[in-house]
Write an enzyme that holds these catalytic residues in place. Sequence first.
Site, short mmCIF file in Angstrom:
data_model
loop_
_atom_site.label_atom_id
_atom_site.label_comp_id
_atom_site.label_asym_id
_atom_site.label_seq_id
_atom_site.Cartn_x
_atom_site.Cartn_y
_atom_site.Cartn_z
N ARG A 59 -40.34 1.09 21.13
CA ARG A 59 -39.40 0.56 20.13
C ARG A 59 -38.52 -0.53 20.76
NH1 ARG A 59 -34.68 2.77 19.32
NH2 ARG A 59 -35.39 4.92 19.59
N TYR A 112 -38.20 -13.98 -3.01
CA TYR A 112 -39.06 -12.80 -3.17
C TYR A 112 -38.22 -11.65 -3.76
CZ TYR A 112 -41.93 -8.87 -1.64
OH TYR A 112 -42.67 -7.72 -1.58
N ASP A 184 -36.62 -18.37 5.17
CA ASP A 184 -37.87 -17.61 5.07
C ASP A 184 -38.99 -18.64 5.01
OD1 ASP A 184 -40.14 -16.25 4.24
OD2 ASP A 184 -39.01 -14.82 3.02
N LYS A 209 -48.60 -12.31 5.47
CA LYS A 209 -49.18 -13.39 4.67
C LYS A 209 -50.01 -14.34 5.55
CE LYS A 209 -46.48 -11.30 1.79
NZ LYS A 209 -46.96 -10.22 0.96
C1 LIG Z 1 -41.64 -15.17 0.72
C2 LIG Z 1 -41.73 -13.72 1.12
N1 LIG Z 1 -40.84 -13.24 2.01
C3 LIG Z 1 -40.87 -11.94 2.39
C4 LIG Z 1 -41.79 -11.07 1.86
C5 LIG Z 1 -41.75 -9.63 2.28
O1 LIG Z 1 -42.77 -9.38 3.19
P1 LIG Z 1 -43.40 -7.92 3.47
O2 LIG Z 1 -44.16 -7.55 2.25
O3 LIG Z 1 -44.21 -8.14 4.70
O4 LIG Z 1 -42.25 -6.99 3.70
C6 LIG Z 1 -42.74 -11.52 0.94
C7 LIG Z 1 -43.75 -10.62 0.38
O5 LIG Z 1 -44.49 -10.97 -0.51
C8 LIG Z 1 -42.69 -12.89 0.55
O6 LIG Z 1 -43.56 -13.40 -0.34
#
Ligand SMILES: Cc1ncc(COP(=O)(O)O)c(C=O)c1O
Length: 421
Positions: A59, A112, A184, A209
């Site tokens: 961890r 998101y 992000d 992704k």
């Molecule tokens: C732009 C974006 N940020 C963050 C996330 C969250 O990612 P995770 O599903 O790996 O927690 C997503 C998920 O679809 C996303 O599209």
Amino acid sequence: MIHHDKASPETLAVHAGVDEYEYRPVVPPICQTSTFSFANAEEGAALFAGEEQGYIYSRMGNPTVEALENCIAALEGGYRALACGSGMAAIHTTLISLLEAGDHLISSDAVYGPTCTLIDTVLPRCGIESTSVDTSDFSAIEQAFQPNTKVVYIETPGNPTLVIADLEAVCRLAHERGALVVVDNTFMSPILQQPFRWGVDVVVHSLTKFLNGHADVVGGAIVVKDEARYTAFRKILNHLGGVLPPFESFLVHRGIKTLALRMKQHSANAQKVAEFLEGHPAVEWVRYPGLKSHPQYEVAQKQMSGPGGMISFGLKGGIEAGRKMMNAVKLCTLAVSLGGVETLIQHPASMTHASMGPEARRRAHITDGLVRISTGIENADEIIADLEQALTLATAKSAPRSALGCRSNPPTPANVQPSEP
Ligand SMILES: Cc1ncc(COP(=O)(O)O)c(C=O)c1O
């Protein structure tokens, strides 16, 4: 060993994070262990005191995870990265590390869904307030600033509207006001956008992704620019506990080796698909950063080195047409998530956001006909042919249900997850 300062993103994607190991494997080995033994009590004490470098417990740090972290940091042009158990773990760890009770956050209104829920419902329980604005509108950000604003959180392009914020302008404003900017970068990956170049302070990713790219891992990452922030974030991540395990780290690191190639193909395919959709009579509007019709096309040209794989479009005929189209696609896979080699399609109003009322959907910019495509790396003409036949069936007047090519198990309220775009 490569010189990180001189290598291109294509070279870094293949080589960064790969060190010299015992037996000289070309690929970083999977160090699948929860804990590491100490040679003696003195060494254990020195490691815990930080007087010696080494691994203690996975961890807190693990060589396979660290190899991935070094690769991501090199690609983003950052100092160090922290791999997390999901994109949400990365976002949560970042915001909790940077903010405390009494602080205020400005965020993009198109983010998101679960990020929005985290900001709206979890952070207030820690005494952190927020204002969400259209971050493509500079004056809206300016007006949202309060004396206690500490962070501006941006998703660009935003999910699912693909709205684009001018990172250089936002960073200038935020830094003048004493706030940090977190971006992000999931939709672009460091191949198409490097937020640090524009002054951004912290970058977060969902590794689930494009970076992993093969739809077989859930993971996240935080990238920082200096030692002090790295140490502070590592401490919080260690205490929150949302770390990425070694095997997942290995898979993501392997996926990144083809990231540059994949992003090129995602962009080329999506450009063709977006142009096809823009000319189709059943389509009301198309939002794609590679189209001149995108409202922030100029900003995209400045800060992105490619338009990426994500497309949103509005279908004439609203919810019913969307539902029919989802049931008619054959090559495109009906699924949430994005950024994998396979083309994924989804219709939020009839699926992920069906349980929200129309007014809540409107506030989240989810129109009834909105369809989101994550364009894969298949043959572009075959993706287009599939969309074309699905659009024809979706907009055909009163076609018999058997003619719609329905799947045997269309999505029902029992098997969809509300608010998980
Ligand atoms: C732009 C974006 N940020 C963050 C996330 C969250 O990612 P995770 O599903 O790996 O927690 C997503 C998920 O679809 C996303 O599209």
